[in-house]
Design a protein around this motif. Structure first.
Motif, PDB file in Angstrom:
ATOM      1  N   LEU A 133       0.814  -1.216   0.000  1.00  0.00           N
ATOM      2  CA  LEU A 133       0.000   0.000   0.000  1.00  0.00           C
ATOM      3  C   LEU A 133       0.845   1.263   0.000  1.00  0.00           C
ATOM      4  N   MET A 135       0.866   5.606  -0.393  1.00  0.00           N
ATOM      5  CA  MET A 135       0.016   6.610   0.239  1.00  0.00           C
ATOM      6  C   MET A 135      -1.194   6.951  -0.601  1.00  0.00           C
ATOM      7  N   GLU A 137      -3.024   4.911  -2.394  1.00  0.00           N
ATOM      8  CA  GLU A 137      -4.061   3.915  -2.095  1.00  0.00           C
ATOM      9  C   GLU A 137      -4.499   3.971  -0.642  1.00  0.00           C
ATOM     10  N   LEU A 138      -3.556   4.171   0.276  1.00  0.00           N
ATOM     11  CA  LEU A 138      -3.910   4.172   1.694  1.00  0.00           C
ATOM     12  C   LEU A 138      -4.859   5.325   2.008  1.00  0.00           C
ATOM     13  N   SER A 139      -4.619   6.490   1.418  1.00  0.00           N
ATOM     14  CA  SER A 139      -5.523   7.619   1.661  1.00  0.00           C
ATOM     15  C   SER A 139      -6.908   7.330   1.100  1.00  0.00           C
ATOM     16  N   GLY A 142      -8.688   4.989   3.405  1.00  0.00           N
ATOM     17  CA  GLY A 142      -9.137   5.694   4.602  1.00  0.00           C
ATOM     18  C   GLY A 142     -10.453   6.411   4.389  1.00  0.00           C
ATOM     19  N   MET A 156      -6.405   3.367   8.075  1.00  0.00           N
ATOM     20  CA  MET A 156      -5.130   3.461   7.363  1.00  0.00           C
ATOM     21  C   MET A 156      -4.002   2.786   8.146  1.00  0.00           C
ATOM     22  N   LEU A 159      -4.439  -1.147   8.150  1.00  0.00           N
ATOM     23  CA  LEU A 159      -4.177  -1.740   6.837  1.00  0.00           C
ATOM     24  C   LEU A 159      -2.689  -1.669   6.488  1.00  0.00           C
ATOM     25  N   ALA A 160      -2.015  -0.581   6.854  1.00  0.00           N
ATOM     26  CA  ALA A 160      -0.585  -0.456   6.572  1.00  0.00           C
ATOM     27  C   ALA A 160       0.216  -1.521   7.312  1.00  0.00           C
ATOM     28  N   PHE A 165       3.464  -1.045   4.106  1.00  0.00           N
ATOM     29  CA  PHE A 165       3.482   0.305   3.547  1.00  0.00           C
ATOM     30  C   PHE A 165       4.608   0.411   2.539  1.00  0.00           C
ATOM     31  N   TRP A 196       3.021   3.174  12.823  1.00  0.00           N
ATOM     32  CA  TRP A 196       2.230   4.380  12.648  1.00  0.00           C
ATOM     33  C   TRP A 196       1.835   4.955  13.998  1.00  0.00           C
TER      34      TRP A 196
END
Length: 458
Positions: A133, A135, A137-139, A142, A156, A159-160, A165, A196
């Motif tokens: 993932l 950023m 896709e992660l955003s 979210g 986020m 999942l990371a 990540f 995170w």
């Protein structure tokens, strides 16, 4: 495919603004031929057993081609659909949201802005994991799955950690109408996963991101103010980044590698923002190292901020300071604030240009306003500005519209498009450079007039 965009982000809580709205902003600083388009991704229901395809979003135009993220990306003119690099289980329902390079604002009024960070671990994409993932896709995940800022942060982060990540380290502001959070994420190792942390921004405060982590001492026992992964202490101590006999981790000291490019690339912008927010506080623009605690993570502004102050911040190039980009020999006879990267011959000489907020390579910038006094979707407005801040006009895009005006949803950097907002601003910027000191006067007048019309309209 790791890329560095070096964006700048600012968030003001409702108690720090004149009209008691929460406001957050970002400059997206990405060199063409990047993709400046924005779109609305509709809400969707998904059958049981569906998967969410994961993509490696391109650094150049088009950033993505396919059918998963709205009609703007449907293949045209012989474009080949992007191939997924993996998949994760899909949820039953995903929320609609505005997005460009990153997700911006969803139907529940959750907003995101971003600033990359030179973390101690950077991992490129590993198809199917363990570093899946990025950023972009992660955003999106979210905002597809989060109804509040806290929910989006948790989605986020979890999942990371689970899927890995894949990117530089990143720092985000994540907000809804009532509160704002700063979210930091970095790959845990070259083998994947992530660390995170998130901290709630104190009421009445303004926070800034200039490509640096700002969370210091973590207190994960206080979940009203802090959130984070369970592996922070383990990753920090096993790599020798934090002493084992000190159980409270300073996230910034443990996981940040330093500054991009050159000394003051990060710190000078941080100093400038503090000088704008608290001008009576004497802070030094110079320092021995960026790790010195010279500038605060959160600050109460001396004057309550207006929406237009965020437009001005995104246009700032150290005007009126010793580092004013429109002054001195490098600005030329007509005071141009733009400084392009040096050519091969210039690299012989050490040093670098000042790095302003309003940098020459800005692709677009956004200001998002969230009003606690109104219900969603009437409370939220996304203001979009294409290309560099000093040549753009911020245009309001209400959340209730669930549609991006066509000029902001089109514009290839490879072909002039007179109906594209990005091309319009780019042409203004290029022409203004011919005699910037005079052209800027006319541009500012037009910006103020048109932006006030936008404020009156919403």
């Amino acid at each position: 495919r790791i890329r560095r965009t070096g964006c700048t982000a600012v968030l003001a809580t409702p108690q720090a603004t004149v009209d008691r709205t929460l406001i957050l902003s970002q400059t997206i600083d990405d060199i063409p031929p990047s993709d400046a388009r924005a779109n609305w991704v509709p809400a969707q229901d998904h059958p049981k057993g569906s998967v969410r395809r994961i993509y490696q979003w391109a650094a150049s135009y088009p950033r993505y081609v396919g059918y998963d993220h709205g009609e703007m990306y449907y293949p045209k003119n012989g474009e080949t659909p992007s191939k997924p690099i993996g998949e994760i289980p899909q949820v039953k329902h995903t929320y609609g949201y505005y997005a460009a390079d990153y997700a911006l604002l969803n139907e529940h009024g959750v907003a995101i802005v971003e600033s990359s960070v030179p973390g101690k671990v950077s991992v490129d994409y590993i198809p199917n994991g363990p570093a899946l993932l990025g950023m972009e896709e992660l955003s999106r995940l979210g905002l597809e799955r989060g109804r509040t800022a806290r929910e989006a942060v948790t989605v986020m982060g979890e999942l990371a950690v689970k899927y890995g990540f894949a990117d530089l380290a990143e720092s985000l502001f994540v907000a809804d109408r009532t509160e704002g959070w700063v979210f930091h994420v970095m790959a845990a190792s070259l083998k994947g996963s992530a660390v995170w942390a998130a901290q709630r921004i104190p009421d009445g405060s303004v926070a800034v991101l200039t490509n640096f982590f700002i969370i210091r001492e973590l207190n994960l026992s206080d979940s009203t103010q802090f959130l984070g992964s369970s592996n922070i202490f383990e990753v920090a101590t096993e790599n020798g980044w934090w002493p084992r006999n000190s159980p409270v981790v300073d996230f910034t000291m443990a996981f940040t590698a330093g500054e991009y490019d050159h000394k003051y690339y990060i710190g000078r912008r941080w100093w400038r923002l503090m000088a704008l927010l608290t001008p009576s506080v004497p802070l030094s623009p110079t320092y021995a190292t960026i790790f010195d605690k010279l500038y605060p993570s959160f600050v109460k502004p001396e004057k309550l901020l207006r929406l237009q102050d965020f437009f001005a911040i995104n246009r700032d190039y150290f005007g009126g300071t010793p580092y004013d980009m429109s002054a001195g020999p490098a600005a030329g006879p007509f005071g141009s604030p733009r400084r392009h990267p040096p050519g091969d011959a210039e690299l012989i000489t050490p040093g670098g240009w000042e790095r302003p907020i309003n940098v020459f390579k800005a692709l677009y910038s956004v200001v998002t306003q969230l009003d606690p006094s109104l219900p969603t979707p009437l409370a939220e407005v996304l203001w979009m500005g294409s290309c560099v801040g000093h040549a753009t006009v911020y245009t309001p895009i209400p959340l209730a519209a669930e549609e991006v005006p066509e000029p902001y949803a089109r514009g290839s950097p490879f072909e002039i498009d007179r109906n594209s907002a990005w091309w319009a601003a780019r042409i203004v910027a290029n022409i203004a450079d011919l005699w910037y000191s005079r052209a800027a006067l006319h541009i500012r007048e037009a910006q103020q007039r048109r932006e006030q019309a936008g404020v009156d309209a919403v």
